[in-house]
Design a protein around this motif. Sequence first.
Motif, PDB file in Angstrom:
ATOM      1  N   ALA A 210      41.454  46.518  34.043  1.00 44.03           N
ATOM      2  CA  ALA A 210      41.580  45.279  34.802  1.00 44.03           C
ATOM      3  C   ALA A 210      41.351  45.519  36.279  1.00 44.03           C
ATOM      4  O   ALA A 210      40.698  44.718  36.965  1.00 44.03           O
ATOM      5  CB  ALA A 210      42.967  44.672  34.571  1.00 44.03           C
ATOM      6  N   HIS A 211      41.847  46.618  36.790  1.00 47.38           N
ATOM      7  CA  HIS A 211      41.649  46.935  38.202  1.00 47.38           C
ATOM      8  C   HIS A 211      40.171  47.178  38.505  1.00 47.38           C
ATOM      9  O   HIS A 211      39.656  46.733  39.542  1.00 47.38           O
ATOM     10  CB  HIS A 211      42.470  48.164  38.583  1.00 47.38           C
ATOM     11  N   MET A 212      39.510  47.884  37.605  1.00 47.47           N
ATOM     12  CA  MET A 212      38.090  48.157  37.826  1.00 47.47           C
ATOM     13  C   MET A 212      37.276  46.867  37.787  1.00 47.47           C
ATOM     14  O   MET A 212      36.301  46.723  38.534  1.00 47.47           O
ATOM     15  CB  MET A 212      37.580  49.149  36.769  1.00 47.47           C
ATOM     16  N   ARG A 213      37.649  45.926  36.933  1.00 46.80           N
ATOM     17  CA  ARG A 213      36.903  44.666  36.854  1.00 46.80           C
ATOM     18  C   ARG A 213      37.102  43.817  38.104  1.00 46.80           C
ATOM     19  O   ARG A 213      36.216  43.072  38.511  1.00 46.80           O
ATOM     20  CB  ARG A 213      37.345  43.892  35.615  1.00 46.80           C
ATOM     21  N   LEU A 214      38.277  43.949  38.728  1.00 48.01           N
ATOM     22  CA  LEU A 214      38.503  43.215  39.976  1.00 48.01           C
ATOM     23  C   LEU A 214      37.718  43.807  41.138  1.00 48.01           C
ATOM     24  O   LEU A 214      37.452  43.119  42.114  1.00 48.01           O
ATOM     25  CB  LEU A 214      40.004  43.222  40.312  1.00 48.01           C
ATOM     26  N   GLY A 215      37.391  45.088  41.013  1.00 47.83           N
ATOM     27  CA  GLY A 215      36.631  45.736  42.085  1.00 47.83           C
ATOM     28  C   GLY A 215      37.561  46.492  43.011  1.00 47.83           C
ATOM     29  O   GLY A 215      38.741  46.174  43.161  1.00 47.83           O
ATOM     30  N   SER A 216      37.002  47.500  43.659  1.00 42.77           N
ATOM     31  CA  SER A 216      37.815  48.341  44.534  1.00 42.77           C
ATOM     32  C   SER A 216      38.271  47.609  45.785  1.00 42.77           C
ATOM     33  O   SER A 216      39.199  48.039  46.456  1.00 42.77           O
ATOM     34  CB  SER A 216      37.014  49.591  44.927  1.00 42.77           C
TER      35      SER A 216
END
Length: 344
Positions: A210-216
């Motif tokens: 989920a964090h990766m899909r939100l972007g850094s």
Amino acid sequence: MPDDVSPAPNRNGTAAHHHAPPYTSSHIPLAQAPGPAGQPGHQHSAIQPPAAPTPYPAFGGPTASPFPPAPPVPEPARLRVVVADDNPVVRAGLGVLLSGRADIQVVAEAADGREAYEKTLQHRPDVVLLDVRMPGVDGISALPHLVGIAPVLMLTYSRESEIVHEALRLGAGGYLVHGEFTADQLVRAVRDTKDGRANFTATAADALLAHMRLGSAAPRGPLPEGLGSALTTAPVPVHPAPRPLETSESLSQLQPSVGQSFVSGGSVPTPNRQQYKLSSREVEVMDLIASGMSNQQIAATCFISEKTVKNHINRIFTKLHSATRSEAIAHWLGTAPRNPGRQP
């Protein structure tokens, strides 16, 4: 027979003569064996039957073997573990489970982050199992100081995505949520953590995804229940101990810098990172490098291969004019000495 006795006549009236058989007796002559004093001995055969052969002595019997015993096989070194959890039942269960394996030994237990740091410094284990929520110094607060001594595997009931990401950003080698793994999976994760292989249960993996899909570039909110701020509100006394690594300071010694850089921002000037012109992925990789993660941990966190991580690092070093990780971190954090002769 007396001389005056004539042989008896046979039916024909002639005397019968006894003739010896045409063969001799084949019996074995007897010899006298000495008997008791004053008495004749008994007779026995002159040829004795052969004695039964003596069996070969068994190895390990009273007769020494002609072959020297093999040297004892040395026992393999056991994987040494420190368990940090505020629940004594959990600590006891983990101790029984892990120490029941032939290659694992629980060398110490801790009830909070401060004690975990002291026991880790004392025993130098191969792996630390660390809970998140503990009284006093929590696991997130202690984590940056533990990873400089030994690999850390988070083992906790905390499943919030913010906690998962923060733990991995600070250098945890894996994240397991209670109730989502079997005993064998836990043992395998402990062994993998020692060898640098990351393990995640389903909740932790979903949080990373989920964090990766939100972007850094997604904003990072505060941690639940003030986790990670224990060192700013309660300095932790640690008994003097030899410095294991250059980066391993006592928790109380590191308290001021932790409070400024991770919680309140303090008075440390924010470095101008825009000048390096890193891509969003390179920014994320550089943040993970600065947190102390290895290439393998970065690959697991970002769901990319280690080769891709190395490619990112090479480009980052070029843009930061750095030849080593420590030099790149110093430029990234703004702590590198200024050199007027070249660009930062």
